[in-house]
Design a protein around this motif. Structure first.
Motif, mmCIF file in Angstrom:
data_model
loop_
_atom_site.group_PDB
_atom_site.id
_atom_site.type_symbol
_atom_site.label_atom_id
_atom_site.label_comp_id
_atom_site.label_asym_id
_atom_site.label_seq_id
_atom_site.Cartn_x
_atom_site.Cartn_y
_atom_site.Cartn_z
ATOM 1 N N ASN A 129 52.264 12.136 -45.615
ATOM 2 C CA ASN A 129 51.334 10.465 -46.587
ATOM 3 C C ASN A 129 51.997 10.506 -48.110
ATOM 4 O O ASN A 129 52.268 9.802 -48.126
ATOM 5 N N ARG A 130 53.557 11.575 -48.195
ATOM 6 C CA ARG A 130 53.939 11.476 -49.785
ATOM 7 C C ARG A 130 55.116 10.437 -49.253
ATOM 8 O O ARG A 130 55.658 9.465 -49.909
ATOM 9 N N ALA A 131 56.037 11.260 -48.585
ATOM 10 C CA ALA A 131 56.230 9.615 -47.386
ATOM 11 C C ALA A 131 56.401 8.231 -47.098
ATOM 12 O O ALA A 131 57.527 7.081 -47.652
ATOM 13 N N ILE A 132 54.501 8.274 -46.668
ATOM 14 C CA ILE A 132 55.018 6.894 -46.699
ATOM 15 C C ILE A 132 54.105 5.923 -47.863
ATOM 16 O O ILE A 132 55.332 5.375 -48.261
ATOM 17 N N ASP A 133 54.009 6.425 -48.948
ATOM 18 C CA ASP A 133 53.827 6.023 -50.170
ATOM 19 C C ASP A 133 55.084 5.784 -50.748
ATOM 20 O O ASP A 133 54.927 4.486 -51.097
ATOM 21 N N VAL A 134 56.027 7.010 -50.958
ATOM 22 C CA VAL A 134 57.500 5.952 -51.719
ATOM 23 C C VAL A 134 57.569 4.978 -50.121
ATOM 24 O O VAL A 134 57.808 3.699 -51.275
ATOM 25 N N LEU A 135 58.067 5.060 -49.249
ATOM 26 C CA LEU A 135 58.269 3.569 -48.227
ATOM 27 C C LEU A 135 57.409 1.896 -48.692
ATOM 28 O O LEU A 135 57.735 1.359 -49.034
ATOM 29 N N LYS A 136 56.158 2.020 -49.047
ATOM 30 C CA LYS A 136 55.303 1.257 -49.422
ATOM 31 C C LYS A 136 55.450 1.034 -49.750
ATOM 32 O O LYS A 136 55.210 -0.287 -50.788
ATOM 33 N N SER A 137 55.841 1.679 -51.548
ATOM 34 C CA SER A 137 56.291 1.523 -52.607
ATOM 35 C C SER A 137 57.613 0.709 -52.957
ATOM 36 O O SER A 137 57.802 -0.773 -53.780
ATOM 37 N N VAL A 144 63.256 -0.436 -43.998
ATOM 38 C CA VAL A 144 62.180 0.437 -44.453
ATOM 39 C C VAL A 144 60.805 1.094 -44.352
ATOM 40 O O VAL A 144 60.585 1.421 -43.769
ATOM 41 N N LEU A 145 60.704 -0.258 -43.555
ATOM 42 C CA LEU A 145 59.574 -0.654 -42.526
ATOM 43 C C LEU A 145 60.031 -0.152 -41.599
ATOM 44 O O LEU A 145 58.982 0.291 -41.148
ATOM 45 N N TYR A 146 61.068 -0.173 -41.077
ATOM 46 C CA TYR A 146 60.975 0.642 -39.769
ATOM 47 C C TYR A 146 60.923 2.302 -39.843
ATOM 48 O O TYR A 146 59.979 2.960 -39.737
ATOM 49 N N ASN A 147 61.328 2.766 -41.014
ATOM 50 C CA ASN A 147 60.839 4.202 -41.970
ATOM 51 C C ASN A 147 59.897 4.337 -41.700
ATOM 52 O O ASN A 147 59.313 4.996 -41.312
ATOM 53 N N LEU A 148 59.102 3.571 -42.897
ATOM 54 C CA LEU A 148 57.320 3.230 -42.871
ATOM 55 C C LEU A 148 56.549 3.665 -41.509
ATOM 56 O O LEU A 148 56.349 4.727 -41.080
ATOM 57 N N ALA A 149 57.409 2.508 -40.219
ATOM 58 C CA ALA A 149 56.393 3.007 -38.895
ATOM 59 C C ALA A 149 56.446 3.940 -38.280
ATOM 60 O O ALA A 149 55.355 4.465 -37.886
ATOM 61 N N CYS A 150 58.077 4.446 -38.589
ATOM 62 C CA CYS A 150 58.153 5.956 -38.021
ATOM 63 C C CYS A 150 57.076 6.626 -38.319
ATOM 64 O O CYS A 150 56.505 7.992 -37.565
ATOM 65 N N TYR A 151 57.151 7.067 -39.964
ATOM 66 C CA TYR A 151 56.136 8.238 -40.454
ATOM 67 C C TYR A 151 55.272 7.691 -40.838
ATOM 68 O O TYR A 151 54.374 8.671 -39.706
ATOM 69 N N GLN A 152 54.593 6.497 -40.346
ATOM 70 C CA GLN A 152 52.960 6.509 -39.670
ATOM 71 C C GLN A 152 52.697 7.473 -38.343
ATOM 72 O O GLN A 152 51.486 6.818 -37.675
ATOM 73 N N ALA A 153 53.917 6.924 -37.686
ATOM 74 C CA ALA A 153 53.944 7.271 -35.601
ATOM 75 C C ALA A 153 53.521 8.788 -35.751
ATOM 76 O O ALA A 153 52.755 9.047 -35.288
ATOM 77 N N LEU A 154 54.278 9.330 -36.415
ATOM 78 C CA LEU A 154 53.978 10.722 -36.381
ATOM 79 C C LEU A 154 52.520 11.303 -37.534
ATOM 80 O O LEU A 154 52.338 12.553 -36.900
ATOM 81 N N LEU A 155 52.709 10.309 -38.815
ATOM 82 C CA LEU A 155 51.415 11.025 -38.433
ATOM 83 C C LEU A 155 50.041 10.914 -38.005
ATOM 84 O O LEU A 155 49.098 11.799 -37.541
ATOM 85 N N TYR A 156 49.971 9.600 -37.457
ATOM 86 C CA TYR A 156 49.261 9.161 -36.399
ATOM 87 C C TYR A 156 48.737 10.350 -35.393
ATOM 88 O O TYR A 156 47.495 11.200 -34.768
ATOM 89 N N ALA A 157 49.951 11.120 -35.109
ATOM 90 C CA ALA A 157 50.176 12.329 -33.779
ATOM 91 C C ALA A 157 49.376 13.130 -34.427
ATOM 92 O O ALA A 157 49.321 13.591 -33.702
ATOM 93 N N ASN A 158 49.444 13.347 -35.695
ATOM 94 C CA ASN A 158 48.542 14.539 -36.485
ATOM 95 C C ASN A 158 47.645 14.326 -36.908
ATOM 96 O O ASN A 158 46.795 15.089 -36.448
ATOM 97 N N GLU A 159 46.456 13.272 -37.253
ATOM 98 C CA GLU A 159 45.910 12.906 -37.174
ATOM 99 C C GLU A 159 44.610 11.819 -36.375
ATOM 100 O O GLU A 159 43.069 12.099 -36.386
ATOM 101 N N GLN A 160 45.785 11.303 -35.424
ATOM 102 C CA GLN A 160 44.929 10.327 -34.543
ATOM 103 C C GLN A 160 43.621 9.060 -34.791
ATOM 104 O O GLN A 160 42.835 9.202 -34.607
ATOM 105 N N LYS A 161 44.213 8.741 -36.050
ATOM 106 C CA LYS A 161 43.888 8.016 -36.469
ATOM 107 C C LYS A 161 44.059 5.888 -36.338
ATOM 108 O O LYS A 161 44.975 5.993 -36.512
#
Length: 244
Positions: free
Chosen positions: A156-164, A182-199
């Motif tokens: 979440n912190r990684a995503i916030d940095v890239l969103k900013s 940066v959008l590519y990296n942001l998408a990567c971290y969101q995919a990893l977060l989705y794997a954990n939270e399944q939202k």
């Protein structure tokens, strides 16, 4: 060699200007004499000698004034060229110094990530946060800070940095490869977060950011197609559409 050519050109310009000014001075005085006393000239030997004398004096007088003017012009031209070259050299040196500092910082970050030393990672996170404040549109600092948070499992912190970063680029009206990456990296971290939270909203945002990234930089499609970070969304139809 370039300096010699410039000086050589200036010398010829000065000589030409000297000749033209001398001629102009002589002709100007002739014209003045005709205006002031048309009856004075009777084509006698005395008049011819008189006119020749004053014309020579006028031409010589005009040339006497020339050296100081031309010297100043030449010095200003040469000084300007020297200043421009010196400024260029300083700018190159400053860029090289900044790049060297970045390279060393990148090496320190990689070392800390490889060893997963929390103390080093935290210290680097503080340093990078400060650098982002000073260089808000430099993608490297944002990406490196996000990588540190990813290493620590703080997606979440990684995503916030890239969103900013994306928000700052958007506000500045800049749409370029830096934004795409940066959008590519942001998408990567969101995919990893989705794997954990399944939202599903996280997956949807992930795919939207990936879509924007590949729109700006189509080459990112190939990278995404083989990137393990997208394993959690790879089977989604939108992902397949994006990467082609």
């Amino acid at each position: 060699y370039r300096g010699f050519l410039v000086t050589h050109q200036i010398t010829w310009l000065i000589l030409l200007a000297s000749l033209l000014i001398g001629i102009a001075g002589a002709l100007a005085l002739q014209f003045l004499l005709i205006l002031l006393g048309p009856a004075r000239y009777h084509n006698t030997i005395e008049d011819i000698i008189f006119n020749l004398s004053v014309s020579t004096a006028a031409g010589f007088g005009a040339r006497i004034l020339l050296p100081d003017i031309t010297t100043r012009i030449a010095n200003e031209f040469i000084d300007k060229k020297a200043r421009e070259e010196a400024e260029d050299a300083v700018a190159i040196a400053e860029r090289a110094e900044r790049q060297s500092e970045k390279t060393l910082l990148f090496a320190r970050i990689n070392e800390a990530i490889d060893t997963t030393e929390t103390i080093k990672l935290d210290a680097l996170a503080v340093e990078l946060t400060d650098l982002i404040g000073k260089n808000p549109l430099d993608r490297n600092y944002a990406i490196w800070l996000a990588r540190i948070y990813r290493t620590k499992g703080e997606f979440n912190r990684a995503i916030d940095v890239l969103k900013s970063f994306v928000s700052r680029k958007t506000a500045a009206g800049l749409e370029d490869p830096d934004l795409a990456d940066v959008l590519y990296n942001l998408a990567c971290y969101q995919a990893l977060l989705y794997a954990n939270e399944q939202k599903e909203e996280i997956a949807a945002e992930c795919l939207q950011n990936l879509r924007e990234s590949t729109r700006i930089l189509p080459d990112n499609k190939k990278d995404a197609n083989g990137d393990k970070d997208f394993a959690s969304v790879r089977d989604k139809s939108d992902f397949k559409t994006i990467v082609g």
